[in-house]
Structure formats: C-alpha cells, structure tokens
Motif scaffolding. Structure first.
Motif, PDB file in Angstrom:
ATOM      1  N   TYR A   1      10.636   5.195  10.811  1.00 39.67           N
ATOM      2  CA  TYR A   1       9.594   4.485  11.259  1.00 39.67           C
ATOM      3  C   TYR A   1       8.436   5.216  10.760  1.00 39.67           C
ATOM      4  O   TYR A   1       8.063   6.366  10.738  1.00 39.67           O
ATOM      5  N   GLN A   2       7.578   4.370  10.027  1.00 41.03           N
ATOM      6  CA  GLN A   2       6.469   4.826   9.187  1.00 41.03           C
ATOM      7  C   GLN A   2       5.269   4.095   9.645  1.00 41.03           C
ATOM      8  O   GLN A   2       4.062   3.936   8.961  1.00 41.03           O
ATOM      9  N   GLY A   3       5.005   3.378  10.780  1.00 35.07           N
ATOM     10  CA  GLY A   3       3.920   2.810  11.274  1.00 35.07           C
ATOM     11  C   GLY A   3       3.932   1.224  11.254  1.00 35.07           C
ATOM     12  O   GLY A   3       4.965   0.707  10.930  1.00 35.07           O
ATOM     13  N   ARG A   4       2.545   0.674  11.577  1.00 35.70           N
ATOM     14  CA  ARG A   4       2.245  -0.611  11.541  1.00 35.70           C
ATOM     15  C   ARG A   4       1.710  -1.270  10.546  1.00 35.70           C
ATOM     16  O   ARG A   4       0.595  -0.949  10.393  1.00 35.70           O
ATOM     17  N   PRO A   5       2.257  -2.494   9.817  1.00 38.21           N
ATOM     18  CA  PRO A   5       1.359  -3.086   8.926  1.00 38.21           C
ATOM     19  C   PRO A   5       0.347  -3.860   9.577  1.00 38.21           C
ATOM     20  O   PRO A   5       0.645  -4.382  10.786  1.00 38.21           O
ATOM     21  N   SER A   6      -0.839  -4.119   9.199  1.00 37.60           N
ATOM     22  CA  SER A   6      -1.822  -4.814   9.612  1.00 37.60           C
ATOM     23  C   SER A   6      -1.380  -6.340   9.655  1.00 37.60           C
ATOM     24  O   SER A   6      -0.451  -6.725   9.143  1.00 37.60           O
TER      25      SER A   6
ATOM     26  N   CYS B   1      11.801   0.880  11.777  1.00 35.94           N
ATOM     27  CA  CYS B   1      11.858   0.763  13.165  1.00 35.94           C
ATOM     28  C   CYS B   1      12.366   1.628  14.078  1.00 35.94           C
ATOM     29  O   CYS B   1      13.357   2.341  13.918  1.00 35.94           O
ATOM     30  N   PRO B   2      11.591   2.159  14.921  1.00 36.17           N
ATOM     31  CA  PRO B   2      11.890   3.129  15.944  1.00 36.17           C
ATOM     32  C   PRO B   2      13.112   2.945  16.890  1.00 36.17           C
ATOM     33  O   PRO B   2      13.425   3.728  17.395  1.00 36.17           O
ATOM     34  N   VAL B   3      13.460   1.662  17.158  1.00 39.53           N
ATOM     35  CA  VAL B   3      14.553   0.934  18.036  1.00 39.53           C
ATOM     36  C   VAL B   3      15.852   1.562  17.615  1.00 39.53           C
ATOM     37  O   VAL B   3      16.825   2.141  18.523  1.00 39.53           O
TER      38      VAL B   3
ATOM     39  N   ASP C   1       0.880  -1.234   0.203  1.00 37.25           N
ATOM     40  CA  ASP C   1      -0.125  -0.133   0.047  1.00 37.25           C
ATOM     41  C   ASP C   1       0.768   1.295  -0.175  1.00 37.25           C
ATOM     42  O   ASP C   1       0.617   2.190   0.951  1.00 37.25           O
ATOM     43  N   GLY C   2       1.805   1.155  -0.904  1.00 34.91           N
ATOM     44  CA  GLY C   2       2.574   2.469  -1.112  1.00 34.91           C
ATOM     45  C   GLY C   2       3.815   2.635  -0.062  1.00 34.91           C
ATOM     46  O   GLY C   2       4.682   3.533  -0.398  1.00 34.91           O
ATOM     47  N   ARG C   3       3.922   1.744   0.945  1.00 38.27           N
ATOM     48  CA  ARG C   3       5.268   1.917   1.960  1.00 38.27           C
ATOM     49  C   ARG C   3       6.100   0.541   1.406  1.00 38.27           C
ATOM     50  O   ARG C   3       5.518  -0.406   1.338  1.00 38.27           O
TER      51      ARG C   3
END
Ligand code: SF4
Length: 316
Positions: free
Chosen positions: A65-70, A52-54, A22-24
């Motif tokens: 970091y751009q979020g979480r996949p479902s 990953c924000p770590v 989805d674009g990422r």
C-alpha cells in the motif's frame, strides 16, 4: 499525468493498461462483453488506491500500500481509455460501466466520491453506470453516507450498481478471506434500508466462491431481504495469491453448470441469482477481478489458466 508504459490483451476482449501516475504504478482495464461491440457495451475498471491494505487472500492487487490517488488521478484512468476510442468524450454505449474495482478498496479513499460526482459532467455518456464494490471496511461510515447522497442526486432511477463482497456466509471464514475488520451482515442490511430508494437496483451480494466456503441460504435470509439484495456467484479467478493460499474455485469457468446446484438453492430461497463467469480469455490476459498483471510479472509464479499473454508497448 497518466503515463502508460505497457499494455496486455486485445481490443476485442480486454486490455490491461500498466501506467505510472506521478511515479507510482497502477493498472486499469477496459473490456467488452462479446458479442456486443464497444458502441453497445463497454466496461472500464479503474484503480482507487496504490496497492491495497486489505490483502484479501484471493487478490493479487492486495499489499504494497502506497497511498490514495486523487480524484483527478482516478478520472485520468477513465480519460485515457475514453480518449483512445472517443476523443470527443461522447460515449455512445447504452451500457457504459465504470467499475471502481481494479486495485484498492474504494471505501478507503474519499476521492472516489469526488470522481463519482464528476463523471456525469466529464463525459457525454447516456449509458453511464458506475459500480462500487466493497468489502465494507469498518470505519468508512462517512464514505458510505456520502455515497448514498451522490447516488440519489446523480444516479437515481437505477443508474448505479452497489455491491458487497461477502465470499461466504461463514463470518469467521470471511474474516480470514478478507483480513480486515468489516461491517457485520446486520450492519450491511441496515445500510441497505437507508440506501435503497424506489427505482434503485438491488444491492448485489458477491461471492467469489472457493471450494469449502459455505453459502447458506438460511444465513442469507436472516440478514438480507431478497426484495433488496440479489446474489452473484463468480469463480475465484486464477491469481498468484489464490494459488499460494490454496483457494480452489468452486465454479469451473470452463463448465458453467458447476454453479447450478447452488444457484438453484438460492433461487428457491427467493433470491435473484446471477452466475457470472465471463470470458475465459480474460483470465489469460489478467484482466479479471482480483488479477493484477504487475504482481504476476514481478513474481512469475505459475498460475494455471492465468496470465498467459505478453505485454507490449502501448498504442500511440
Ligand atoms: S479484493 Fe479489493 S479489498 Fe481485497 S485486496 Fe483486492 S483490491 Fe483490496
């Protein structure tokens, strides 16, 4: 949903898929354990976060970091690789590992749990063994509580692998290598008390070991019961960030004996020890732990022995 834009590697060793979800952008990996054919042993690695924000010091998957996949987006990575070889979703391998370990700390995404719960229904795969590897981030207790339930209900009897990534027994150095707040060693040990049931595999303590990172058996014994934990020692793989941060691997992947002295000390302390070096061709492909091909393609930083293959268009 998963659009594979490029691949790198070879089917007889490992393949990295670079895909848009989805674009990422995301990567996932399939690997063999030569000499075993795919029908006997097959290992998939999927991404659990976008970035990953770590930002561990040795890891090219960290940052941006751009979020979480479902859960569906996580499973779609498995679908793609299974669909390529086994369109009927019957995976015959006696050892079919799905590692939640390409990009992202899995405990930061609750959807990983939904994906874990859905896997056994999604594929006819008697050898299925999921593997969750974590730095044990602070504040992820709900994730770890539910993980335990899923393991007990769906993967009892040793069909689940769980790993804490420690990298050193020096707590202050560990905070520098893994620059986020994490559970203490005591907290990990307390979780193991609740987590392990008869028949479960021991929990792995993983050390991607850089020169100068202590691994003291006295410290380990103070916290981790050798009856419940095993130790895995791996090289620091060739990544852009390891080079930039001056991390030199203690284990030479071309000289497996380089881990022998440490392994011997830990074995004397009572631990089962695995020195896991893997196939050095994977370093050139960029499919090994902490490698991330898209990051390399962006930066083109020189990495000795790593990222030496050329991407191509995906197979149809
Ligand atoms: S090693 Fe894991 S937790 Fe650390 S930056 Fe890489 S993906 Fe994130």
């Amino acid at each position: 949903m998963t659009k594979v834009l490029a691949v790198i590697g070879s089917d007889d060793v490992a393949v990295v898929y670079m895909a848009s979800l989805d674009g990422r952008m995301i990567e996932f990996v399939e690997a063999l354990q030569p000499p075993h054919p795919r029908d006997e042993r097959w290992i998939l690695m999927v991404s659990t976060l976008f970035g990953c924000p770590v930002k561990c010091l040795m890891c090219d998957a960290g940052g941006r970091y751009q979020g979480r996949p479902s859960a569906e987006q996580i499973l779609s990575q498995v679908d793609y690789m299974v669909g390529r070889w086994y369109p009927d979703r019957r995976v015959p391998a006696a050892k079919f590992k799905v590692q939640f370990a390409r990009m992202g700390e899995p405990a930061l995404n609750m959807a990983v749990l939904d994906a874990l719960a859905a896997l056994p229904r999604r594929f006819d795969a008697p050898g299925l063994m999921p593997s969750v590897s974590t730095v044990a981030p602070h504040g992820a207790d709900a994730f770890f509580d539910r993980l335990m339930e899923i393991k007990d209900t769906m993967y009892a009897g040793g069909r689940f692998q769980f790993q804490f990534s420690l990298h050193t027994t020096d707590a202050a150095l560990r905070r520098r290598l893994i620059p986020t707040r994490t559970w203490t060693f005591d907290r990990m040990a307390a979780y193991a008390e609740r987590f392990l049931r008869p028949g479960d595999r021991k929990i792995t303590l993983n050390f991607a070991l850089a020169a100068g990172s202590p691994v003291e058996s006295e410290v380990l014994l103070r916290h981790f019961d050798p009856g419940k934990f095993l130790v895995k020692i791996t090289p620091v793989n060739p990544t852009c960030r390891a080079v930039r941060n001056g991390l030199v691997s203690l284990i030479d992947p071309h000289a497996p004996a380089s881990g022998r002295e440490l392994a011997g000390r830990l074995a004397e302390a009572g631990y089962e020890v695995i020195v896991s070096i893997g196939d050095v061709r994977e370093n050139r492909i960029g499919s090994n732990c902490s490698q991330y091909v898209l990051k390399f393609l962006e930066s083109r930083e020189a990495v000795k022995d790593g990222y030496a293959c050329v991407p191509r268009t995906p197979p149809v």
